[in-house]
Write an enzyme that holds these catalytic residues in place. Structure first.
Site, PDB file in Angstrom:
ATOM      1  N   HIS A  97     104.670  30.258  57.710  1.00  0.00           N
ATOM      2  CA  HIS A  97     104.511  30.706  56.526  1.00  0.00           C
ATOM      3  C   HIS A  97     104.746  29.683  55.424  1.00  0.00           C
ATOM      4  O   HIS A  97     105.499  28.838  55.389  1.00  0.00           O
ATOM      5  CB  HIS A  97     105.667  31.704  56.103  1.00  0.00           C
ATOM      6  CG  HIS A  97     107.148  31.151  56.213  1.00  0.00           C
ATOM      7  ND1 HIS A  97     107.525  30.924  54.889  1.00  0.00           N
ATOM      8  CD2 HIS A  97     108.224  31.112  56.985  1.00  0.00           C
ATOM      9  CE1 HIS A  97     109.081  30.414  55.032  1.00  0.00           C
ATOM     10  NE2 HIS A  97     109.307  30.717  56.254  1.00  0.00           N
ATOM     11  N   ASP A  99     104.881  30.171  52.213  1.00  0.00           N
ATOM     12  CA  ASP A  99     105.684  30.773  51.017  1.00  0.00           C
ATOM     13  C   ASP A  99     107.071  30.102  51.123  1.00  0.00           C
ATOM     14  O   ASP A  99     107.467  29.655  52.354  1.00  0.00           O
ATOM     15  CB  ASP A  99     105.705  32.152  50.663  1.00  0.00           C
ATOM     16  CG  ASP A  99     106.224  32.882  51.872  1.00  0.00           C
ATOM     17  OD1 ASP A  99     105.860  32.415  52.783  1.00  0.00           O
ATOM     18  OD2 ASP A  99     107.235  33.873  51.497  1.00  0.00           O
ATOM     19  N   ASP A 128     112.269  25.012  55.590  1.00  0.00           N
ATOM     20  CA  ASP A 128     111.892  26.244  55.889  1.00  0.00           C
ATOM     21  C   ASP A 128     110.657  26.402  55.101  1.00  0.00           C
ATOM     22  O   ASP A 128     110.767  26.990  53.938  1.00  0.00           O
ATOM     23  CB  ASP A 128     112.918  27.448  55.434  1.00  0.00           C
ATOM     24  CG  ASP A 128     112.708  28.569  55.470  1.00  0.00           C
ATOM     25  OD1 ASP A 128     111.625  29.130  56.536  1.00  0.00           O
ATOM     26  OD2 ASP A 128     113.320  29.665  55.466  1.00  0.00           O
ATOM     27  N   GLU A 162     106.335  35.574  54.076  1.00  0.00           N
ATOM     28  CA  GLU A 162     107.252  35.618  54.973  1.00  0.00           C
ATOM     29  C   GLU A 162     108.652  36.187  54.327  1.00  0.00           C
ATOM     30  O   GLU A 162     109.511  37.096  54.833  1.00  0.00           O
ATOM     31  CB  GLU A 162     107.561  34.504  56.124  1.00  0.00           C
ATOM     32  CG  GLU A 162     108.390  34.740  57.112  1.00  0.00           C
ATOM     33  CD  GLU A 162     109.723  34.639  56.962  1.00  0.00           C
ATOM     34  OE1 GLU A 162     110.719  35.322  57.851  1.00  0.00           O
ATOM     35  OE2 GLU A 162     110.059  33.968  55.950  1.00  0.00           O
TER      36      GLU A 162
END
Ligand SMILES: [Zn+2]
Length: 427
Positions: A97, A99, A128, A162
């Site tokens: 992801h 985002d 992340d 996500e």
């Protein structure tokens, strides 16, 4: 080139491309893809797609028209790239992801600067999961550039949303067949679960709002009313003495980390009762006629959503029998089913074997306390062959001064390359 002898030069090549992994991580961090609202999605997807197109991959952009949050100002743009092998075979898909969550307070470095210091790349999304995406990209590029004749196909996707449930990202694509057989056989999501862990799934989620109801009266004569806040305190008492001990006693075969999450858990996200907050003046004396909490219940693969909801309802019904005037409302807000891949399936074993080869130690097989896009691959795409494996340190996700270790990215890129070779060439 022979596949068995072919892997060593690829591993050396990945090592030589450490600087490229770092640079790509920095480039991705510099797109402030904050979600909500979904900033910079288009330029980030186009940058990502252009990079993979240079390797001759077939690149497609899919906008999730009509998905939550999708608008001309904030389009939900996903990008999928595919490399076709020399002959038919399985497809290994890497999904990440693009985002990131809001920055929040407490940063000592520029969250979108991509600072490199002491073997780490810093920035919102470093851990992340832009570092994991960069590792996957360089692993796949090294495989393609080696010229080794691989069967099947390799795909990489950069998806959105996500952090807000994945409905404009993996869920949208899964509904349209992008995460199902025969197109895809194995999915690896480089989420930050630590470089030596293979994550085979996650617990389920149920969010709900519970409201207790009362009757308003003058605060100097509370006996003339019925306090919704006192009713809620009875609910909280029940949680303390009945529900929490019951949840803590429930054991799971899911190897959830950290160990505290290896049971059912419940957080109370918020509580509110009586007069509205944010008013600066003095309050007026009223008995509260409403009190609300929002609960975040995480459940195990051994439980199911209906029983989790039923447990809460019967606890509240029990209170209605015990307390005079007790009335409540319960409203579902959101739910996700638990997901768990077979730990002895091809994608989990190939990745664990690759961890052993690259890091020289056994991979830990784990489950995530929170959910991620695996749920959509499993429930919508009907593909159980999905794991999370990536270089980031789990605890750093969403924190200020988030970082990813450079050596971890290089090691995980090697693991991803070895696992891909293994999965594509298994009989
Ligand atoms: Zn993530």
């Amino acid at each position: 080139m022979n596949i068995q002898t072919g892997i060593e030069p690829i591993l050396r090549e990945i090592e030589a491309r450490e600087g490229e992994i770092v640079a790509l991580t920095q480039d991705l961090i510099r797109f402030p893809t904050i979600n909500p609202p979904g900033e910079a999605y288009r330029p980030c997807a186009e940058f990502f797609g252009a990079r993979l197109a240079r390797r001759g991959m077939k690149v497609e952009y899919v906008r999730a028209e009509g998905a939550p949050g999708d608008s001309d100002k904030y389009p939900r743009i996903n990008v999928i790239a595919r490399h076709e092998g020399s002959r038919p075979g399985p497809c290994v898909h890497f999904n990440g992801h693009l985002d990131v969550v809001q920055t929040g307070a407490g940063w000592t470095v520029d969250p979108f600067g991509g600072l490199v210091r002491d073997g780490k790349v810093y920035g919102r999304g470093a851990c992340d999961m832009k570092g994991g995406i960069a590792a996957a990209v360089v692993a796949v590029e090294a495989l393609i550039d080696s010229g080794i004749e691989l069967p099947g196909a390799i795909e990489i996707s950069g998806t959105v949303d996500e952090e807000s449930g994945g409905y404009g990202g993996v869920a949208y694509l899964a509904e349209r067949g992008w995460f199902s057989k025969p197109r895809v056989d194995h999915v690896i999501i480089p989420e930050p679960l630590n470089v030596d862990r293979v994550c085979i799934g996650h617990r389920g989620v149920w969010w709900a709002e519970i409201e207790t109801l009362g009757r308003q009266a003058h605060g100097s004569m509370p006996f003339l009313g019925d306090s919704a806040i006192r009713h809620m305190s009875a609910v909280l008492e029940k949680f303390e003495h009945q529900l929490y001990p019951a949840l803590a006693a429930r054991h799971s075969d899911m190897p959830v980390v950290p160990a505290g999450a290896r049971q059912s858990t419940m957080n109370i996200n918020s509580i509110h009762g009586g007069e509205a907050e944010h008013f600066e003046g003095l309050p007026s004396p009223c008995v509260a006629d409403s009190c609300r909490i929002v609960i975040d219940r995480r459940f195990l693969i051994e439980e199911d959503l209906a029983s989790v909801q039923g447990e809460m309802r019967s606890l509240l019904d029990q209170l209605a029998g015990e307390r005079s005037g007790f009335r409540y409302r319960m409203r579902d807000l959101f739910s996700v089913q638990p997901s768990m891949a077979d730990r002895n399936g091809p994608v989990a074993t190939a990745t664990a074997k690759a961890v052993r080869r690259i890091l020289g130690r056994e991979a830990e097989i784990v489950c995530s306390p929170g959910t991620y896009d695996q749920k959509h691959v499993d429930r919508i795409g009907r593909l159980k062959e999905c794991i999370a494996y990536g270089p980031g340190v789990l605890d750093l996700a969403h924190q200020p001064d988030e970082w990813v270790g450079i050596q971890d990215m290089v090691d995980s890129a090697k693991v991803m390359a070895v696992a891909t070779m293994d999965l594509l060439t298994r009989g």
